[in-house]
Design a protein around this motif. Structure first.
Motif, PDB file in Angstrom:
ATOM      1  N   PRO A   5       0.809  -1.234   0.000  1.00 39.90           N
ATOM      2  CA  PRO A   5       0.000   0.000   0.000  1.00 39.90           C
ATOM      3  C   PRO A   5       0.840   1.281   0.000  1.00 39.90           C
ATOM      4  N   ASP A   6       2.086   1.213   0.514  1.00 33.65           N
ATOM      5  CA  ASP A   6       2.953   2.400   0.508  1.00 33.65           C
ATOM      6  C   ASP A   6       3.916   2.414  -0.690  1.00 33.65           C
ATOM      7  N   ASN A   7       3.581   1.636  -1.735  1.00 30.24           N
ATOM      8  CA  ASN A   7       4.336   1.573  -2.998  1.00 30.24           C
ATOM      9  C   ASN A   7       5.740   1.002  -2.866  1.00 30.24           C
ATOM     10  N   ASP A   8       5.948   0.138  -1.893  1.00 32.80           N
ATOM     11  CA  ASP A   8       7.195  -0.608  -1.795  1.00 32.80           C
ATOM     12  C   ASP A   8       6.992  -1.923  -2.554  1.00 32.80           C
ATOM     13  N   VAL A   9       8.049  -2.637  -2.850  1.00 31.99           N
ATOM     14  CA  VAL A   9       7.925  -3.908  -3.559  1.00 31.99           C
ATOM     15  C   VAL A   9       7.941  -5.076  -2.586  1.00 31.99           C
ATOM     16  N   TRP A  10       7.310  -6.161  -2.999  1.00 34.74           N
ATOM     17  CA  TRP A  10       7.281  -7.383  -2.184  1.00 34.74           C
ATOM     18  C   TRP A  10       7.133  -8.572  -3.118  1.00 34.74           C
ATOM     19  N   TRP A  11       7.751  -9.701  -2.747  1.00 34.76           N
ATOM     20  CA  TRP A  11       7.574 -10.950  -3.477  1.00 34.76           C
ATOM     21  C   TRP A  11       7.622 -12.094  -2.480  1.00 34.76           C
ATOM     22  N   GLU A  12       7.073 -13.234  -2.887  1.00 40.20           N
ATOM     23  CA  GLU A  12       7.039 -14.405  -2.024  1.00 40.20           C
ATOM     24  C   GLU A  12       8.456 -14.759  -1.575  1.00 40.20           C
ATOM     25  N   GLY A  13       8.632 -14.953  -0.268  1.00 36.83           N
ATOM     26  CA  GLY A  13       9.933 -15.282   0.288  1.00 36.83           C
ATOM     27  C   GLY A  13      10.705 -14.076   0.796  1.00 36.83           C
ATOM     28  N   LEU A  14      10.249 -12.868   0.497  1.00 39.82           N
ATOM     29  CA  LEU A  14      10.945 -11.673   0.967  1.00 39.82           C
ATOM     30  C   LEU A  14      10.846 -11.545   2.481  1.00 39.82           C
ATOM     31  N   THR A  15       9.668 -11.850   3.026  1.00 39.32           N
ATOM     32  CA  THR A  15       9.437 -11.750   4.466  1.00 39.32           C
ATOM     33  C   THR A  15       8.859 -13.075   4.973  1.00 39.32           C
ATOM     34  N   ASP A  16       8.948 -13.286   6.275  1.00 38.62           N
ATOM     35  CA  ASP A  16       8.385 -14.511   6.862  1.00 38.62           C
ATOM     36  C   ASP A  16       6.869 -14.547   6.711  1.00 38.62           C
ATOM     37  N   GLN A  17       6.226 -13.409   6.882  1.00 41.35           N
ATOM     38  CA  GLN A  17       4.777 -13.301   6.753  1.00 41.35           C
ATOM     39  C   GLN A  17       4.440 -12.340   5.617  1.00 41.35           C
ATOM     40  N   PRO A  18       3.510 -12.699   4.749  1.00 38.84           N
ATOM     41  CA  PRO A  18       3.130 -11.761   3.689  1.00 38.84           C
ATOM     42  C   PRO A  18       2.336 -10.589   4.249  1.00 38.84           C
ATOM     43  N   PRO A  19       2.362  -9.456   3.557  1.00 41.70           N
ATOM     44  CA  PRO A  19       1.530  -8.325   3.974  1.00 41.70           C
ATOM     45  C   PRO A  19       0.050  -8.689   3.897  1.00 41.70           C
ATOM     46  N   GLU A  20      -0.788  -7.952   4.592  1.00 50.09           N
ATOM     47  CA  GLU A  20      -2.226  -8.231   4.607  1.00 50.09           C
ATOM     48  C   GLU A  20      -2.885  -7.939   3.267  1.00 50.09           C
ATOM     49  N   SER A  21      -2.353  -6.963   2.524  1.00 52.65           N
ATOM     50  CA  SER A  21      -2.912  -6.666   1.207  1.00 52.65           C
ATOM     51  C   SER A  21      -1.828  -6.085   0.315  1.00 52.65           C
ATOM     52  N   LEU A  22      -1.958  -6.358  -0.970  1.00 49.90           N
ATOM     53  CA  LEU A  22      -1.009  -5.880  -1.974  1.00 49.90           C
ATOM     54  C   LEU A  22      -1.747  -5.631  -3.275  1.00 49.90           C
ATOM     55  N   SER A  23      -1.052  -5.039  -4.232  1.00 42.53           N
ATOM     56  CA  SER A  23      -1.475  -5.067  -5.623  1.00 42.53           C
ATOM     57  C   SER A  23      -0.557  -6.076  -6.281  1.00 42.53           C
ATOM     58  N   ASP A  24      -1.137  -7.134  -6.869  1.00 38.61           N
ATOM     59  CA  ASP A  24      -0.289  -8.176  -7.433  1.00 38.61           C
ATOM     60  C   ASP A  24       0.374  -7.712  -8.728  1.00 38.61           C
ATOM     61  N   TRP A  25       1.158  -8.582  -9.340  1.00 45.30           N
ATOM     62  CA  TRP A  25       1.929  -8.206 -10.525  1.00 45.30           C
ATOM     63  C   TRP A  25       1.053  -7.891 -11.733  1.00 45.30           C
ATOM     64  N   THR A  26      -0.245  -8.201 -11.651  1.00 44.90           N
ATOM     65  CA  THR A  26      -1.177  -7.817 -12.719  1.00 44.90           C
ATOM     66  C   THR A  26      -2.026  -6.617 -12.296  1.00 44.90           C
ATOM     67  N   CYS A  27      -1.654  -5.959 -11.195  1.00 46.51           N
ATOM     68  CA  CYS A  27      -2.337  -4.775 -10.638  1.00 46.51           C
ATOM     69  C   CYS A  27      -3.704  -5.096 -10.042  1.00 46.51           C
ATOM     70  N   GLN A  28      -3.923  -6.341  -9.697  1.00 46.08           N
ATOM     71  CA  GLN A  28      -5.173  -6.749  -9.054  1.00 46.08           C
ATOM     72  C   GLN A  28      -4.982  -6.751  -7.535  1.00 46.08           C
ATOM     73  N   PRO A  29      -6.040  -6.466  -6.777  1.00 46.57           N
ATOM     74  CA  PRO A  29      -5.929  -6.569  -5.311  1.00 46.57           C
ATOM     75  C   PRO A  29      -5.557  -7.999  -4.913  1.00 46.57           C
TER      76      PRO A  29
END
Length: 90
Positions: A5-29
């Motif tokens: 939500p704050d326009n930082d990047v994230w991908w699977e494996g970056l953190t132990d727990q995924p964020p609660e919400s993101l925009s995926d690589w196709t710009c979908q919630p």
């Protein structure tokens, strides 16, 4: 990669727990329980610039650093050349 939500990047494996919400690589919630990956499978190749051993010590300065080359690589031989060369910036 997916966007937080704050326009930082994230991908699977970056953190132990995924964020609660993101925009995926196709710009979908995206949420952790939506049943699909948030980041493109090739997002694993994304790495922080600070991991580069040749990173210029001035790379974060607002005035920037000189660029003498831009390298692009990929596997899309049918849509873009794998290697491009320019002899000037003009």
């Amino acid at each position: 990669v997916a966007l937080t939500p704050d326009n930082d990047v994230w991908w699977e494996g970056l953190t132990d727990q995924p964020p609660e919400s993101l925009s995926d690589w196709t710009c979908q919630p995206w949420t952790p329980d939506c049943g699909r990956k948030a980041a493109h499978p090739n997002a694993r190749y994304t790495a922080p610039a600070v991991n580069l051993p040749v990173l210029d010590s001035d790379w974060e300065k607002p005035e920037g650093v000189p660029i003498s080359a831009i390298l692009f690589g990929g596997r899309r031989a049918t849509t873009v050349p794998l290697v491009s060369e320019a002899f000037s910036w003009q």
